[in-house]
Design a protein around this motif. Structure first.
Motif, PDB file in Angstrom:
ATOM      1  N   HIS A  34     -27.712 -13.970  54.372  1.00 20.60           N
ATOM      2  CA  HIS A  34     -26.656 -12.951  54.386  1.00 20.60           C
ATOM      3  C   HIS A  34     -26.261 -12.600  55.818  1.00 20.60           C
ATOM      4  N   TYR A  35     -27.257 -12.411  56.672  1.00 19.34           N
ATOM      5  CA  TYR A  35     -26.974 -12.093  58.073  1.00 19.34           C
ATOM      6  C   TYR A  35     -26.197 -13.225  58.746  1.00 19.34           C
ATOM      7  N   LEU A  36     -26.545 -14.464  58.422  1.00 12.31           N
ATOM      8  CA  LEU A  36     -25.843 -15.601  59.006  1.00 12.31           C
ATOM      9  C   LEU A  36     -24.374 -15.588  58.605  1.00 12.31           C
ATOM     10  N   LYS A  37     -24.111 -15.290  57.357  1.00  7.42           N
ATOM     11  CA  LYS A  37     -22.725 -15.210  56.879  1.00  7.42           C
ATOM     12  C   LYS A  37     -21.952 -14.136  57.642  1.00  7.42           C
ATOM     13  N   GLU A  38     -22.571 -12.981  57.817  1.00 12.58           N
ATOM     14  CA  GLU A  38     -21.927 -11.890  58.545  1.00 12.58           C
ATOM     15  C   GLU A  38     -21.751 -12.242  60.024  1.00 12.58           C
ATOM     16  N   MET A  39     -22.750 -12.871  60.591  1.00 13.19           N
ATOM     17  CA  MET A  39     -22.685 -13.262  61.997  1.00 13.19           C
ATOM     18  C   MET A  39     -21.559 -14.255  62.233  1.00 13.19           C
ATOM     19  N   ARG A  40     -21.435 -15.217  61.350  1.00 11.03           N
ATOM     20  CA  ARG A  40     -20.373 -16.208  61.468  1.00 11.03           C
ATOM     21  C   ARG A  40     -18.994 -15.549  61.408  1.00 11.03           C
ATOM     22  N   ALA A  41     -18.836 -14.622  60.470  1.00 10.75           N
ATOM     23  CA  ALA A  41     -17.552 -13.931  60.340  1.00 10.75           C
ATOM     24  C   ALA A  41     -17.231 -13.143  61.607  1.00 10.75           C
ATOM     25  N   PHE A  42     -18.247 -12.493  62.156  1.00 13.18           N
ATOM     26  CA  PHE A  42     -18.076 -11.680  63.355  1.00 13.18           C
ATOM     27  C   PHE A  42     -17.655 -12.536  64.545  1.00 13.18           C
ATOM     28  N   TYR A  43     -18.387 -13.614  64.787  1.00 11.16           N
ATOM     29  CA  TYR A  43     -18.101 -14.451  65.955  1.00 11.16           C
ATOM     30  C   TYR A  43     -16.823 -15.263  65.781  1.00 11.16           C
ATOM     31  N   THR A  44     -16.540 -15.702  64.566  1.00  6.78           N
ATOM     32  CA  THR A  44     -15.295 -16.440  64.340  1.00  6.78           C
ATOM     33  C   THR A  44     -14.091 -15.560  64.635  1.00  6.78           C
ATOM     34  N   ALA A  45     -14.121 -14.329  64.124  1.00 10.46           N
ATOM     35  CA  ALA A  45     -13.010 -13.405  64.368  1.00 10.46           C
ATOM     36  C   ALA A  45     -12.869 -13.103  65.855  1.00 10.46           C
ATOM     37  N   GLY A  46     -14.000 -12.933  66.519  1.00  9.56           N
ATOM     38  CA  GLY A  46     -13.951 -12.642  67.950  1.00  9.56           C
ATOM     39  C   GLY A  46     -13.395 -13.806  68.759  1.00  9.56           C
ATOM     40  N   TRP A  47     -13.840 -15.011  68.453  1.00 14.09           N
ATOM     41  CA  TRP A  47     -13.339 -16.183  69.171  1.00 14.09           C
ATOM     42  C   TRP A  47     -11.854 -16.419  68.897  1.00 14.09           C
ATOM     43  N   MET A  48     -11.429 -16.172  67.666  1.00 17.63           N
ATOM     44  CA  MET A  48     -10.014 -16.343  67.340  1.00 17.63           C
ATOM     45  C   MET A  48      -9.157 -15.402  68.179  1.00 17.63           C
ATOM     46  N   LYS A  49      -9.637 -14.172  68.351  1.00 20.55           N
ATOM     47  CA  LYS A  49      -8.890 -13.211  69.155  1.00 20.55           C
ATOM     48  C   LYS A  49      -8.853 -13.644  70.621  1.00 20.55           C
ATOM     49  N   ILE A  50     -10.013 -14.048  71.158  1.00 20.24           N
ATOM     50  CA  ILE A  50     -10.068 -14.452  72.561  1.00 20.24           C
ATOM     51  C   ILE A  50      -9.204 -15.678  72.817  1.00 20.24           C
ATOM     52  N   MET A  51      -9.153 -16.568  71.817  1.00 20.68           N
ATOM     53  CA  MET A  51      -8.351 -17.785  71.964  1.00 20.68           C
ATOM     54  C   MET A  51      -6.868 -17.548  71.682  1.00 20.68           C
ATOM     55  N   GLY A  52      -6.542 -16.310  71.312  1.00 19.80           N
ATOM     56  CA  GLY A  52      -5.131 -15.979  71.073  1.00 19.80           C
ATOM     57  C   GLY A  52      -4.585 -16.542  69.786  1.00 19.80           C
ATOM     58  N   GLN A  53      -5.480 -16.779  68.809  1.00 21.15           N
ATOM     59  CA  GLN A  53      -5.028 -17.383  67.547  1.00 21.15           C
ATOM     60  C   GLN A  53      -4.934 -16.340  66.423  1.00 21.15           C
TER      61      GLN A  53
END
Length: 205
Positions: free
Chosen positions: A186-205
């Motif tokens: 469960h934590y892995l699923k949440e962690m993935r969602a957190f980092y994916t959203a963050g990277w998408m924002k930083i990458m301007g996507q």
């Protein structure tokens, strides 16, 4: 290898695992390992030249498997047609992280040695090696986005390093603390969602 030799080797491995888990590689005593295994020093040297070789025998397969799995996932993503990479950004890496989590939980003692007790050996560099792989993959993906005509902001290399190492440290926290597997998934699923959203924002996507 004879049955007697196999038994001796298993005794040495068991004693080595206990000694390294308790004291770490640097503080582990070869004398204690031999004593706990109930074998002579000469018998030990019939299998290994040093405690470093013993430590390697205990964790090398798991260390190599982990890095190979991670490299293969990055290559699988890079091999996708460029137009399909953005839509598969989280899928390939997510499947890889889930597979690595399950593998680590099947080898918790070995990964505790790698992550917590390997100072003084080459195995203490796992996060550094994974960070290097991830950093290159990130740069390659940013180039793909640029080639697709998307606006890609320049990412500060120090921030990039902090975020990537932070992601791996977060992932390994679950393994280090031996969280129940159900909770870790469960934590892995949440962690993935957190980092994916963050990277998408930083990458301007």
């Amino acid at each position: 290898m004879s049955e007697a030799d196999q038994t001796t080797l298993e005794l040495i491995h068991g004693a080595g695992m206990r000694e390294f888990l308790e004291k770490g590689y640097k503080s582990a005593s070869l004398r204690n390992i031999v004593k706990t295994a109930g074998v002579t020093t000469g018998a030990f040297y019939g299998y290994y030249d040093s405690k470093e070789e013993l430590f390697e025998a205990l964790v090398k397969d798991q260390y190599d498997w982990f890095l190979d799995c991670f490299r293969n996932a990055q290559q699988e993503f890079a091999d996708l047609p460029r137009q399909r990479q953005p839509e598969n950004l989280s899928t390939v890496s997510g499947e890889c992280m889930h597979e690595m989590l399950l593998y680590a939980y099947d080898h918790l003692d070995e990964f505790h040695l790698i992550l917590c007790q390997s100072e003084g050996t080459r195995f203490s560099k796992l996060i550094d090696e994974m960070t290097e792989i991830e950093t290159k993959a990130t740069h390659d993906y940013l180039q793909v986005l640029a080639d697709l005509g998307r606006q890609v902001p320049e990412i500060d290399e120090h921030l990039e390093h902090i975020l990537i190492t932070g992601m791996f440290n977060t992932f390994f926290e679950m393994i280090i603390h031996r969280m129940p597997l159900k909770k870790a998934k469960h934590y892995l699923k949440e962690m993935r969602a957190f980092y994916t959203a963050g990277w998408m924002k930083i990458m301007g996507q």
